[in-house]
Design an enzyme around this catalytic site. Structure first.
Site, PDB file in Angstrom:
ATOM      1  N   GLU A 162     -57.925   0.399 -49.163  1.00 53.73           N
ATOM      2  CA  GLU A 162     -59.054   0.439 -48.233  1.00 53.73           C
ATOM      3  C   GLU A 162     -60.070   1.509 -48.587  1.00 53.73           C
ATOM      4  O   GLU A 162     -61.053   1.698 -47.880  1.00 53.73           O
ATOM      5  CB  GLU A 162     -58.548   0.662 -46.802  1.00 53.73           C
ATOM      6  CG  GLU A 162     -57.692  -0.478 -46.275  1.00 53.73           C
ATOM      7  CD  GLU A 162     -58.412  -1.822 -46.337  1.00 53.73           C
ATOM      8  OE1 GLU A 162     -59.613  -1.868 -45.993  1.00 53.73           O
ATOM      9  OE2 GLU A 162     -57.797  -2.818 -46.741  1.00 53.73           O
ATOM     10  N   GLU A 178     -58.678   7.214 -49.505  1.00 55.94           N
ATOM     11  CA  GLU A 178     -58.244   6.119 -48.642  1.00 55.94           C
ATOM     12  C   GLU A 178     -59.329   5.743 -47.644  1.00 55.94           C
ATOM     13  O   GLU A 178     -59.155   4.826 -46.853  1.00 55.94           O
ATOM     14  CB  GLU A 178     -56.963   6.512 -47.908  1.00 55.94           C
ATOM     15  CG  GLU A 178     -55.802   6.815 -48.846  1.00 55.94           C
ATOM     16  CD  GLU A 178     -54.550   7.222 -48.111  1.00 55.94           C
ATOM     17  OE1 GLU A 178     -53.755   6.326 -47.754  1.00 55.94           O
ATOM     18  OE2 GLU A 178     -54.382   8.435 -47.875  1.00 55.94           O
ATOM     19  N   GLY A 195     -57.134   7.725 -44.594  1.00 55.56           N
ATOM     20  CA  GLY A 195     -57.344   6.307 -44.306  1.00 55.56           C
ATOM     21  C   GLY A 195     -58.347   6.084 -43.194  1.00 55.56           C
ATOM     22  O   GLY A 195     -58.232   6.655 -42.106  1.00 55.56           O
ATOM     23  N   ALA A 221     -57.323  10.980 -41.157  1.00 57.61           N
ATOM     24  CA  ALA A 221     -57.463   9.534 -40.972  1.00 57.61           C
ATOM     25  C   ALA A 221     -58.426   9.228 -39.831  1.00 57.61           C
ATOM     26  O   ALA A 221     -58.387   9.865 -38.770  1.00 57.61           O
ATOM     27  CB  ALA A 221     -56.093   8.925 -40.687  1.00 57.61           C
ATOM     28  N   GLU A 236     -59.602  17.219 -38.324  1.00 60.24           N
ATOM     29  CA  GLU A 236     -58.533  16.535 -37.606  1.00 60.24           C
ATOM     30  C   GLU A 236     -58.741  15.019 -37.597  1.00 60.24           C
ATOM     31  O   GLU A 236     -59.867  14.527 -37.543  1.00 60.24           O
ATOM     32  CB  GLU A 236     -58.498  17.052 -36.168  1.00 60.24           C
ATOM     33  CG  GLU A 236     -57.446  16.444 -35.282  1.00 60.24           C
ATOM     34  CD  GLU A 236     -57.576  16.932 -33.853  1.00 60.24           C
ATOM     35  OE1 GLU A 236     -56.685  17.659 -33.402  1.00 60.24           O
ATOM     36  OE2 GLU A 236     -58.578  16.574 -33.205  1.00 60.24           O
ATOM     37  N   ALA A 237     -57.639  14.279 -37.644  1.00 63.07           N
ATOM     38  CA  ALA A 237     -57.704  12.822 -37.589  1.00 63.07           C
ATOM     39  C   ALA A 237     -58.469  12.366 -36.352  1.00 63.07           C
ATOM     40  O   ALA A 237     -58.275  12.880 -35.248  1.00 63.07           O
ATOM     41  CB  ALA A 237     -56.291  12.240 -37.568  1.00 63.07           C
ATOM     42  N   ARG A 269     -61.129  20.647 -34.976  1.00 63.65           N
ATOM     43  CA  ARG A 269     -60.234  19.857 -34.129  1.00 63.65           C
ATOM     44  C   ARG A 269     -60.850  19.676 -32.761  1.00 63.65           C
ATOM     45  O   ARG A 269     -61.799  20.374 -32.368  1.00 63.65           O
ATOM     46  CB  ARG A 269     -58.876  20.560 -34.002  1.00 63.65           C
ATOM     47  CG  ARG A 269     -58.940  21.893 -33.257  1.00 63.65           C
ATOM     48  CD  ARG A 269     -57.601  22.603 -33.279  1.00 63.65           C
ATOM     49  NE  ARG A 269     -57.652  23.837 -32.488  1.00 63.65           N
ATOM     50  CZ  ARG A 269     -56.669  24.731 -32.432  1.00 63.65           C
ATOM     51  NH1 ARG A 269     -55.559  24.524 -33.131  1.00 63.65           N
ATOM     52  NH2 ARG A 269     -56.790  25.822 -31.697  1.00 63.65           N
TER      53      ARG A 269
END
Length: 298
Positions: A162, A178, A195, A221, A236-237, A269
């Site tokens: 991806e 990703e 991702g 991600a 942070e994701a 974050r």
């Protein structure tokens, strides 16, 4: 100044240059395809000279050489002038029988009906897949459809299924991709684009601010980035940071994220209870860095 020998496909009806391939050994290497066999294309060799990387491309042939140089890692993103490149590149149906103008797809199917070949159209776009023209050494690319010619992938880079890398963008060292690396964006050695993560480029809306990510940084991600990161940073994701995002520092000061652009050793974050965006100084070893065995491209 650079001078290279290329081979170009030309639309027979209009005389339009459709693409140009420049072999890395600079030799005259002829190409053939079914679209040429059935009379939709012709081809010829062309020698292209670029006197200065600062000058804008002047032709389709010139534009293709610049894209090759980027993907060969002969020049880094944002160090060669690509102004006006979209106007120089025709929209092409990239097929298993060769490149053709989109309006000729049905004609191509009819003319090659007697051939033992099932026609596949991989895309209709101005830019072809990088790997059909240039394959850099020491890289892994899980889905070649998602890397355009003009992407700059340094040795040690892995682009997962991806992951996406646009032209005039890419990596400067070993990196895991990703997510999306948009046009103009460069990612430093040892960094990880998680991702679903996205990095704002220089094309949409005519933006001119070049976004970069330093070394050993992690873009989590499904996060997003509209400022530059220095070295040893973590986002942070799920957190999207734009230039105007208000960020609270450890001393309680609230800044626009653009004021922190390019600084190293920061963790961005979101507070789990208040939802406010925070930044703290950290050591990037908290995320462990790239897994050497997993990302080995030998």
């Amino acid at each position: 100044m650079i001078k290279r020998m290329g081979h170009k496909y030309i639309d027979v009806a209009t005389g339009t240059t459709l693409d140009v391939w420049f072999p890395t050994n600079n030799r005259k290497v002829d190409r053939n395809c079914l679209a040429k066999k059935v009379g939709l294309l012709t081809s010829e060799f062309v020698e292209v000279e670029i006197e200065s990387y600062d000058s804008a491309p002047q032709s389709t042939e010139d534009a293709y050489l610049r894209l090759h140089l980027l993907s060969e890692c002969q020049v880094q993103p944002n160090n060669i002038n690509l102004e006006g490149i979209f106007a120089l590149l025709p929209n092409i149906a990239w097929t298993s029988a060769g490149p053709v103008l989109p309006s000729l797809l049905n004609t191509l199917r009819e003319r090659m009906a007697a051939e033992c070949h099932h026609l596949s159209v991989t895309s209709i776009d101005k830019f072809p897949q990088m790997t059909n023209y240039v394959v850099p050494e020491g890289v892994r690319i899980a889905n070649a459809d998602r890397v355009r010619l003009g992407a700059h992938l340094a040795a040690g880079t892995t682009v997962m299924h991806e992951g996406f890398v646009n032209f005039n963008a890419g990596t400067l060292g070993s990196s895991m991709v990703e997510g999306r690396i948009s046009a103009g964006v460069v990612v430093g050695n040892g960094s990880d684009i998680g991702g679903g993560a996205s990095i704002m480029g220089t094309l949409s809306g005519g933006g001119k601010q070049v976004i970069s990510i330093g070394e050993k940084s992690l873009l989590g991600a499904n996060s997003g980035l509209g400022i530059s990161l220095g070295d040893n940073c973590i986002v942070e994701a799920g957190l999207y940071i734009t230039a105007g995002t208000k960020v609270k520092t450890p001393d309680g000061t609230v800044l626009s994220a653009k004021e922190l652009s390019g600084q190293s050793g920061l963790l961005y974050r979101r507070h789990s209870q208040t939802g406010s965006v925070q930044v703290i100084e950290i050591n990037s070893s908290l995320w462990g860095g790239l897994n050497d065995n997993l990302h080995n491209n030998d």
